[in-house]
Write a protein that holds these residues in place. Structure first.
Motif, PDB file in Angstrom:
ATOM      1  N   LEU A 103       4.778  11.489 -18.063  1.00  0.00           N
ATOM      2  CA  LEU A 103       4.484  10.148 -17.783  1.00  0.00           C
ATOM      3  C   LEU A 103       5.075   9.182 -17.026  1.00  0.00           C
ATOM      4  N   PRO A 104       6.274   9.006 -17.212  1.00  0.00           N
ATOM      5  CA  PRO A 104       7.332   8.291 -16.374  1.00  0.00           C
ATOM      6  C   PRO A 104       7.293   8.596 -15.131  1.00  0.00           C
ATOM      7  N   ILE A 105       7.402   9.794 -14.637  1.00  0.00           N
ATOM      8  CA  ILE A 105       7.319  10.537 -13.449  1.00  0.00           C
ATOM      9  C   ILE A 105       6.054  10.278 -12.537  1.00  0.00           C
ATOM     10  N   LEU A 106       5.107  10.515 -13.282  1.00  0.00           N
ATOM     11  CA  LEU A 106       3.725  10.684 -12.641  1.00  0.00           C
ATOM     12  C   LEU A 106       3.514   8.914 -12.428  1.00  0.00           C
ATOM     13  N   LYS A 107       3.520   8.109 -13.330  1.00  0.00           N
ATOM     14  CA  LYS A 107       3.314   6.809 -13.451  1.00  0.00           C
ATOM     15  C   LYS A 107       4.424   6.123 -12.054  1.00  0.00           C
ATOM     16  N   ASN A 108       5.434   6.433 -12.154  1.00  0.00           N
ATOM     17  CA  ASN A 108       6.163   5.740 -11.125  1.00  0.00           C
ATOM     18  C   ASN A 108       5.912   6.237  -9.645  1.00  0.00           C
ATOM     19  N   THR A 109       5.562   7.647  -9.679  1.00  0.00           N
ATOM     20  CA  THR A 109       5.270   8.203  -8.357  1.00  0.00           C
ATOM     21  C   THR A 109       3.938   7.511  -7.641  1.00  0.00           C
ATOM     22  N   TYR A 110       3.010   7.217  -8.664  1.00  0.00           N
ATOM     23  CA  TYR A 110       1.673   6.619  -8.387  1.00  0.00           C
ATOM     24  C   TYR A 110       1.918   5.216  -7.770  1.00  0.00           C
ATOM     25  N   ALA A 111       2.807   4.497  -8.659  1.00  0.00           N
ATOM     26  CA  ALA A 111       3.103   2.998  -8.280  1.00  0.00           C
ATOM     27  C   ALA A 111       3.767   3.046  -6.903  1.00  0.00           C
ATOM     28  N   GLY A 112       4.814   3.862  -6.667  1.00  0.00           N
ATOM     29  CA  GLY A 112       5.370   3.667  -5.683  1.00  0.00           C
ATOM     30  C   GLY A 112       4.752   3.895  -4.537  1.00  0.00           C
ATOM     31  N   VAL A 113       3.784   5.160  -4.467  1.00  0.00           N
ATOM     32  CA  VAL A 113       3.150   5.311  -3.345  1.00  0.00           C
ATOM     33  C   VAL A 113       2.054   4.190  -3.016  1.00  0.00           C
ATOM     34  N   ARG A 114       1.519   3.692  -4.066  1.00  0.00           N
ATOM     35  CA  ARG A 114       0.448   2.709  -3.722  1.00  0.00           C
ATOM     36  C   ARG A 114       1.068   1.316  -3.281  1.00  0.00           C
ATOM     37  N   ASN A 115       2.100   1.288  -3.591  1.00  0.00           N
ATOM     38  CA  ASN A 115       2.802  -0.096  -3.112  1.00  0.00           C
ATOM     39  C   ASN A 115       3.459   0.124  -1.694  1.00  0.00           C
ATOM     40  N   VAL A 116       3.362   1.137  -1.116  1.00  0.00           N
ATOM     41  CA  VAL A 116       3.829   1.441   0.339  1.00  0.00           C
ATOM     42  C   VAL A 116       2.854   0.460   1.308  1.00  0.00           C
ATOM     43  N   ASP A 117       3.455  -0.352   2.084  1.00  0.00           N
ATOM     44  CA  ASP A 117       2.665  -1.372   2.957  1.00  0.00           C
ATOM     45  C   ASP A 117       1.755  -0.508   3.758  1.00  0.00           C
ATOM     46  N   HIS A 118       0.346  -0.683   3.752  1.00  0.00           N
ATOM     47  CA  HIS A 118      -0.445  -0.191   4.642  1.00  0.00           C
ATOM     48  C   HIS A 118      -0.439  -0.359   5.919  1.00  0.00           C
ATOM     49  N   SER A 119      -0.044  -1.511   6.407  1.00  0.00           N
ATOM     50  CA  SER A 119       0.322  -1.601   7.859  1.00  0.00           C
ATOM     51  C   SER A 119       1.106  -0.623   8.411  1.00  0.00           C
ATOM     52  N   LEU A 120       2.378  -0.196   7.600  1.00  0.00           N
ATOM     53  CA  LEU A 120       2.990   0.906   8.151  1.00  0.00           C
ATOM     54  C   LEU A 120       2.405   2.183   8.229  1.00  0.00           C
ATOM     55  N   LEU A 121       1.427   2.509   7.332  1.00  0.00           N
ATOM     56  CA  LEU A 121       0.637   3.668   7.502  1.00  0.00           C
ATOM     57  C   LEU A 121      -0.417   3.613   8.805  1.00  0.00           C
ATOM     58  N   ASP A 122      -0.880   2.289   8.791  1.00  0.00           N
ATOM     59  CA  ASP A 122      -1.652   2.372   9.962  1.00  0.00           C
ATOM     60  C   ASP A 122      -1.139   2.250  11.411  1.00  0.00           C
ATOM     61  N   ALA A 123       0.203   1.992  11.386  1.00  0.00           N
ATOM     62  CA  ALA A 123       1.139   2.284  12.498  1.00  0.00           C
ATOM     63  C   ALA A 123       1.303   3.716  12.616  1.00  0.00           C
ATOM     64  N   GLY A 124       1.739   4.264  11.525  1.00  0.00           N
ATOM     65  CA  GLY A 124       1.906   5.747  11.894  1.00  0.00           C
ATOM     66  C   GLY A 124       0.685   6.447  12.345  1.00  0.00           C
ATOM     67  N   LYS A 125      -0.513   6.281  11.692  1.00  0.00           N
ATOM     68  CA  LYS A 125      -1.676   6.644  12.208  1.00  0.00           C
ATOM     69  C   LYS A 125      -1.889   6.420  13.695  1.00  0.00           C
ATOM     70  N   GLY A 126      -1.503   5.217  14.112  1.00  0.00           N
ATOM     71  CA  GLY A 126      -1.584   4.814  15.558  1.00  0.00           C
ATOM     72  C   GLY A 126      -0.687   5.740  16.543  1.00  0.00           C
ATOM     73  N   MET A 127       0.369   6.218  15.843  1.00  0.00           N
ATOM     74  CA  MET A 127       1.435   6.987  16.820  1.00  0.00           C
ATOM     75  C   MET A 127       1.047   8.314  16.590  1.00  0.00           C
ATOM     76  N   GLY A 128      -0.252   8.669  15.856  1.00  0.00           N
ATOM     77  CA  GLY A 128      -0.718  10.012  15.957  1.00  0.00           C
ATOM     78  C   GLY A 128       0.003  11.028  14.739  1.00  0.00           C
ATOM     79  N   MET A 129       0.544  10.322  13.975  1.00  0.00           N
ATOM     80  CA  MET A 129       1.056  11.101  12.725  1.00  0.00           C
ATOM     81  C   MET A 129      -0.031  11.982  11.749  1.00  0.00           C
ATOM     82  N   THR A 130       0.109  12.979  11.483  1.00  0.00           N
ATOM     83  CA  THR A 130      -0.574  13.581  10.517  1.00  0.00           C
ATOM     84  C   THR A 130      -0.609  13.139   9.257  1.00  0.00           C
TER      85      THR A 130
END
Length: 223
Positions: A103-130
């Motif tokens: 529970l603590p590992i699953l819950k924290n992993t989910y929360a941590g990934v969900r809180n990553v700034d989507h603009s950073l992910l969009d920038a990575g996609k724009g750079m051609g990252m898989t």
């Protein structure tokens, strides 16, 4: 011959440790390894599932809810249930620690990934990252401190759960505590089991807390 009954509690503890130091140390290591194995296995399973749930948010409530149900089962009852299938011994305690650590590992992993700034992910996609590169180079580093907090919580809880493994023959510091409870004047023996258990939990928490700060990207930028 030393008359132990005439000693103070602290003197009895020192005497017991002097006579049984090797035994206490062996049980300390056994206790720690059982706790570590359960948390490591939970991390191997829980972290990938947490990443998957972060991308399939509709399933998150069901998965985290199931982990919550497991958490509500008393640890002694969980040991008894698992003992029916796995028998007595350390394996059953490792499985119990694994289930409670999810529970603590699953819950924290989910929360941590969900809180990553989507603009950073969009920038990575724009750079051609898989998708894999985004996970490994963007999401994991940014979520790692939150994930570590979940592992930290899981390990401290695991150390406490492992202590009751003595009731099914798993060994560990719980054996020493039980001996003290059953002894006529076993206060010092109880302390010989509880003090190392508390010490283990405190040191593990401090070490993982230090590690959590080391992997936190915000602390790196301050330097």
């Amino acid at each position: 011959m030393v008359d132990v009954t005439e000693m103070s509690m602290i003197q009895q503890l020192i005497y017991y440790m002097g006579q049984n130091g090797a035994y206490v140390w062996s049980q300390f290591l056994r206790h720690f390894l059982i706790s570590i194995y359960g948390v490591v296995f939970a991390s191997i399973v829980g972290i990938p599932i947490g990443f998957w749930l972060a991308r399939h948010a509709k399933m998150a409530d069901w998965a985290i809810g199931a982990a919550n149900v497991i958490q509500t089962i008393p640890s002694l009852a969980m040991l008894s249930i698992l003992m029916l299938g796995l028998g007595v011994g350390a394996d059953t305690v490792v499985m119990t620690v694994f289930l409670y650590s999810l529970l603590p590992i699953l819950k924290n992993t989910y929360a941590g990934v969900r809180n990553v700034d989507h603009s950073l992910l969009d920038a990575g996609k724009g750079m051609g990252m898989t998708r894999w590169q985004l996970t490994y180079k963007v999401e994991l580093p940014l979520a790692l401190s939150v994930i570590m907090a979940g592992i930290r919580n899981a390990l401290v809880v695991a150390i406490g759960i492992t202590a009751i493994g003595t009731f099914i023959g798993a060994g560990g510091l719980g054996d020493i505590i039980t001996r003290g409870v059953n002894a006529t004047d076993g206060g010092s023996i109880i302390l010989a089991g509880t003090i190392p258990t508390a010490f283990m939990a405190i040191i593990s928490d401090l070490f993982l807390g230090w590690l959590e700060k080391k992997v936190d990207p915000s602390n790196r930028t301050k330097k």
